[in-house]
Design a protein around this motif. Structure first.
Motif, PDB file in Angstrom:
ATOM      1  N   ARG A 157       0.740  -0.868   0.023  1.00  0.00           N
ATOM      2  CA  ARG A 157       0.081  -0.032  -0.014  1.00  0.00           C
ATOM      3  C   ARG A 157       0.891   1.230  -0.122  1.00  0.00           C
ATOM      4  O   ARG A 157       0.522   2.217  -0.635  1.00  0.00           O
ATOM      5  CB  ARG A 157      -0.919  -0.029   1.251  1.00  0.00           C
ATOM      6  CG  ARG A 157      -1.845  -1.111   1.304  1.00  0.00           C
ATOM      7  CD  ARG A 157      -2.775  -1.101   2.437  1.00  0.00           C
ATOM      8  NE  ARG A 157      -3.711  -2.283   2.394  1.00  0.00           N
ATOM      9  CZ  ARG A 157      -4.898  -2.301   1.915  1.00  0.00           C
ATOM     10  NH1 ARG A 157      -5.372  -1.494   1.170  1.00  0.00           N
ATOM     11  NH2 ARG A 157      -5.445  -3.682   2.024  1.00  0.00           N
ATOM     12  N   ALA A 158       1.987   1.351   0.631  1.00  0.00           N
ATOM     13  CA  ALA A 158       2.960   2.078   0.941  1.00  0.00           C
ATOM     14  C   ALA A 158       3.310   2.918  -0.492  1.00  0.00           C
ATOM     15  O   ALA A 158       3.494   3.919  -1.013  1.00  0.00           O
ATOM     16  CB  ALA A 158       4.273   2.137   1.869  1.00  0.00           C
ATOM     17  N   ARG A 159       3.620   1.909  -1.650  1.00  0.00           N
ATOM     18  CA  ARG A 159       4.270   2.112  -2.734  1.00  0.00           C
ATOM     19  C   ARG A 159       2.939   2.605  -3.662  1.00  0.00           C
ATOM     20  O   ARG A 159       3.159   3.545  -4.461  1.00  0.00           O
ATOM     21  CB  ARG A 159       4.734   0.858  -3.429  1.00  0.00           C
ATOM     22  CG  ARG A 159       5.468   0.983  -4.639  1.00  0.00           C
ATOM     23  CD  ARG A 159       6.246  -0.105  -5.139  1.00  0.00           C
ATOM     24  NE  ARG A 159       6.875   0.033  -6.241  1.00  0.00           N
ATOM     25  CZ  ARG A 159       8.006  -0.763  -6.672  1.00  0.00           C
ATOM     26  NH1 ARG A 159       7.920  -1.952  -6.433  1.00  0.00           N
ATOM     27  NH2 ARG A 159       8.638  -0.544  -7.711  1.00  0.00           N
ATOM     28  N   VAL A 160       1.902   2.326  -3.402  1.00  0.00           N
ATOM     29  CA  VAL A 160       0.550   2.592  -4.201  1.00  0.00           C
ATOM     30  C   VAL A 160       0.323   4.258  -3.656  1.00  0.00           C
ATOM     31  O   VAL A 160       0.178   4.727  -4.521  1.00  0.00           O
ATOM     32  CB  VAL A 160      -0.505   1.884  -4.011  1.00  0.00           C
ATOM     33  CG1 VAL A 160      -1.759   2.413  -4.872  1.00  0.00           C
ATOM     34  CG2 VAL A 160      -0.248   0.339  -4.572  1.00  0.00           C
ATOM     35  N   VAL A 161       0.529   4.357  -2.413  1.00  0.00           N
ATOM     36  CA  VAL A 161       0.191   5.672  -1.967  1.00  0.00           C
ATOM     37  C   VAL A 161       1.242   6.746  -2.605  1.00  0.00           C
ATOM     38  O   VAL A 161       1.010   7.892  -2.969  1.00  0.00           O
ATOM     39  CB  VAL A 161       0.139   5.543  -0.383  1.00  0.00           C
ATOM     40  CG1 VAL A 161       0.248   7.163   0.150  1.00  0.00           C
ATOM     41  CG2 VAL A 161      -0.945   5.016   0.158  1.00  0.00           C
ATOM     42  N   ALA A 162       2.518   6.204  -2.689  1.00  0.00           N
ATOM     43  CA  ALA A 162       3.728   6.949  -3.237  1.00  0.00           C
ATOM     44  C   ALA A 162       3.293   7.077  -4.863  1.00  0.00           C
ATOM     45  O   ALA A 162       3.844   8.388  -5.142  1.00  0.00           O
ATOM     46  CB  ALA A 162       5.140   6.216  -3.031  1.00  0.00           C
ATOM     47  N   LEU A 163       2.713   6.279  -5.588  1.00  0.00           N
ATOM     48  CA  LEU A 163       2.431   6.258  -6.673  1.00  0.00           C
ATOM     49  C   LEU A 163       1.423   7.625  -7.004  1.00  0.00           C
ATOM     50  O   LEU A 163       1.675   8.541  -7.942  1.00  0.00           O
ATOM     51  CB  LEU A 163       1.721   5.285  -7.215  1.00  0.00           C
ATOM     52  CG  LEU A 163       1.175   5.379  -8.529  1.00  0.00           C
ATOM     53  CD1 LEU A 163       2.381   5.309  -9.594  1.00  0.00           C
ATOM     54  CD2 LEU A 163       0.330   3.873  -9.084  1.00  0.00           C
ATOM     55  N   VAL A 164       0.370   7.532  -6.068  1.00  0.00           N
ATOM     56  CA  VAL A 164      -0.621   8.801  -6.160  1.00  0.00           C
ATOM     57  C   VAL A 164       0.181  10.042  -5.663  1.00  0.00           C
ATOM     58  O   VAL A 164      -0.405  11.221  -6.302  1.00  0.00           O
ATOM     59  CB  VAL A 164      -1.701   8.383  -5.080  1.00  0.00           C
ATOM     60  CG1 VAL A 164      -2.760   9.669  -5.105  1.00  0.00           C
ATOM     61  CG2 VAL A 164      -2.639   7.144  -5.376  1.00  0.00           C
ATOM     62  N   ALA A 165       0.684  10.188  -4.665  1.00  0.00           N
ATOM     63  CA  ALA A 165       1.261  11.521  -4.123  1.00  0.00           C
ATOM     64  C   ALA A 165       2.356  11.841  -5.208  1.00  0.00           C
ATOM     65  O   ALA A 165       2.542  13.062  -5.408  1.00  0.00           O
ATOM     66  CB  ALA A 165       2.112  11.057  -2.926  1.00  0.00           C
ATOM     67  N   LEU A 166       3.164  11.107  -6.040  1.00  0.00           N
ATOM     68  CA  LEU A 166       4.231  11.521  -6.913  1.00  0.00           C
ATOM     69  C   LEU A 166       3.431  11.985  -8.080  1.00  0.00           C
ATOM     70  O   LEU A 166       3.763  12.893  -8.590  1.00  0.00           O
ATOM     71  CB  LEU A 166       5.033  10.526  -7.511  1.00  0.00           C
ATOM     72  CG  LEU A 166       6.174  10.796  -8.472  1.00  0.00           C
ATOM     73  CD1 LEU A 166       7.030  12.024  -8.024  1.00  0.00           C
ATOM     74  CD2 LEU A 166       6.975   9.437  -8.699  1.00  0.00           C
ATOM     75  N   ALA A 220      -3.315  15.046  -2.089  1.00  0.00           N
ATOM     76  CA  ALA A 220      -2.865  13.753  -1.917  1.00  0.00           C
ATOM     77  C   ALA A 220      -3.717  13.008  -0.789  1.00  0.00           C
ATOM     78  O   ALA A 220      -3.413  11.699  -0.727  1.00  0.00           O
ATOM     79  CB  ALA A 220      -1.270  13.857  -1.899  1.00  0.00           C
ATOM     80  N   VAL A 221      -4.270  13.562   0.244  1.00  0.00           N
ATOM     81  CA  VAL A 221      -4.698  13.009   1.573  1.00  0.00           C
ATOM     82  C   VAL A 221      -5.937  12.154   1.043  1.00  0.00           C
ATOM     83  O   VAL A 221      -5.928  11.114   1.571  1.00  0.00           O
ATOM     84  CB  VAL A 221      -5.064  14.237   2.359  1.00  0.00           C
ATOM     85  CG1 VAL A 221      -5.892  13.672   3.321  1.00  0.00           C
ATOM     86  CG2 VAL A 221      -4.063  14.808   3.128  1.00  0.00           C
ATOM     87  N   GLY A 222      -6.868  12.582   0.265  1.00  0.00           N
ATOM     88  CA  GLY A 222      -7.943  11.842   0.128  1.00  0.00           C
ATOM     89  C   GLY A 222      -7.829  10.573  -0.770  1.00  0.00           C
ATOM     90  O   GLY A 222      -8.211   9.528  -0.349  1.00  0.00           O
ATOM     91  N   PRO A 223      -7.217  10.745  -1.905  1.00  0.00           N
ATOM     92  CA  PRO A 223      -6.690   9.497  -2.825  1.00  0.00           C
ATOM     93  C   PRO A 223      -5.889   8.544  -1.893  1.00  0.00           C
ATOM     94  O   PRO A 223      -5.940   7.311  -1.948  1.00  0.00           O
ATOM     95  CB  PRO A 223      -5.810  10.292  -3.920  1.00  0.00           C
ATOM     96  CG  PRO A 223      -6.314  11.481  -3.967  1.00  0.00           C
ATOM     97  CD  PRO A 223      -6.597  11.999  -2.884  1.00  0.00           C
ATOM     98  N   ALA A 224      -4.871   9.017  -1.282  1.00  0.00           N
ATOM     99  CA  ALA A 224      -4.152   8.093  -0.201  1.00  0.00           C
ATOM    100  C   ALA A 224      -5.012   7.294   0.507  1.00  0.00           C
ATOM    101  O   ALA A 224      -4.823   6.234   0.924  1.00  0.00           O
ATOM    102  CB  ALA A 224      -3.135   9.025   0.583  1.00  0.00           C
TER     103      ALA A 224
END
Length: 375
Positions: A286-295, A354-358
């Motif tokens: 999940r952390a990697r997917v969150v990083a994908l959204v944040a980036l 980025a908060v909502g999508p994460a």
């Protein structure tokens, strides 16, 4: 596959979305910068007007008598007393003995005390010498003259700052002092920058500083404190209110940009739910997917910031020309100091967006996403 490569692929798949979001960030950034500059110009103009009409907020005059101190020692005493109350010495005036000019038209004004304004001992204040309300005259003493270029008489707009005095260049102070045997006195100007009255507190602070000197010398010190500025609280409150309105507008624009960007990113995260669920199911984490959204969000924000800087640079000359011709002020749409709050604002926008999508990614069950029918 690296997160950055995945983000690049996703952006290439939907370039219109990325361009529209970057344009949104750019427009909001331009509005933020222009409102910030308008706030700066307005605040400086109001402060200058208030300063001319009322002087510095919380300005006090301090004069010492009864203690044999040099001007350097007097300055140190007042400076220490001011610092103890979180104030500062703005300037001090050297009040020369009263003299009478022998040259017209000043020979008609009678005896008058000329003054010298100092920043600190040995450092004269910069005054507009030669400005004496259009009077082309000189001051004559004992057959010697003080030229017009060495005299400064405050205008009606400047009297709140300098008083209704006549100032001379320090180079001619000895000429006046030697023309009489009367003593020279000094008056210090202390500024607090606060509305509350500090006359009594400042008097006690100065007396505390000279107490030991007075006791040792046997002199009885005398301290005279007076408030100089006009405390026009309503005017100052109105100026603060205008600055607050500008702040609400500029930060409100960025907040709306952040909310709009977050909404679009949440819709994108919903549309890409199957892809993100697949990544998690394959062990991406999940952390990697969150990083994908944040980036993805960060790239859009940076692109918008770059576009805004280019736009502001192009608007620099027109904005400066309009401000100079229409408002008689110097304005700039882009400067190093304005980039700092703008950069902070864009970083805040990206963080908000980025908060909502994460949160959607963290709470999503990858199996439920994969098993759900795809539209």
């Amino acid at each position: 596959m690296k997160v950055s490569r995945l983000v690049a692929l996703l952006i290439r798949r939907s370039p219109f979305r990325a361009m529209m979001l970057a344009a949104l960030i750019a427009v909001c950034s331009v509005v933020f910068s222009l409102v910030s500059e308008l706030s700066r110009v307005s605040t400086e103009g109001l402060d200058a007007a208030i300063f001319q009409d009322n002087g510095y907020l919380g300005t006090y005059s301090v004069s010492l008598a009864g203690v044999p101190l040099t001007i350097e020692d007097q300055f140190d005493v007042v400076d220490r007393a001011a610092e103890s109350l979180d104030m500062s010495v703005w300037r001090y005036s050297e009040v020369l003995p009263e003299v009478e000019s022998e040259c017209p038209p000043f020979d008609q004004v009678g005896r008058r005390s000329l003054q010298v304004m100092w920043e600190r001992p040995g450092v004269p204040a910069e005054l507009d010498f030669g400005h004496i309300e259009g009077v082309n005259a000189e001051w004559c003493i004992d057959g010697q003259s003080i030229p017009k270029d060495a005299l400064f008489a405050p205008s009606s707009d400047e009297e709140a700052i300098y008083g209704a005095q006549l100032y001379i260049d320090p180079a001619y102070a000895n000429l006046v002092a030697l023309s009489t045997t009367d003593p020279i006195t000094y008056g210090f100007y202390v500024v607090s920058g606060r509305e509350d009255d500090q006359v009594d507190a400042l008097r006690f602070a100065v007396l505390d500083e000279v107490a030991s000197l007075a006791e040792a010398s046997g002199y009885a010190p005398s301290v005279v404190i007076g408030r100089v500025d006009s405390a026009e609280v309503n005017v100052r409150d109105a100026a603060d209110g205008i600055a607050l309105v500008y702040d609400l507008i500029r930060w409100g624009v960025l907040l709306l940009a952040g909310l709009a960007l977050m909404t679009v990113q949440m819709l994108s995260a919903r549309q890409r739910g199957w892809f993100q669920g697949l990544l998690i199911a394959l062990g991406a984490g999940r952390a990697r997917v969150v990083a994908l959204v944040a980036l993805d969000t960060a790239i859009v924000a940076v692109a918008g910031l770059v576009l805004a800087v280019i736009t502001l640079g192009a608007l620099s000359d027109p904005v400066a020309s309009f401000a100079e011709q229409s408002l008689q002020v110097q304005a700039r749409s882009l400067s190093a100091t304005s980039l700092v709050p703008l950069g902070f604002g864009i970083a805040s926008v990206a963080a908000i967006a980025a908060v909502g999508p994460a949160l959607m990614v963290v709470r999503r069950d990858p199996l439920a996403v994969l098993e759900a029918p795809r539209d």
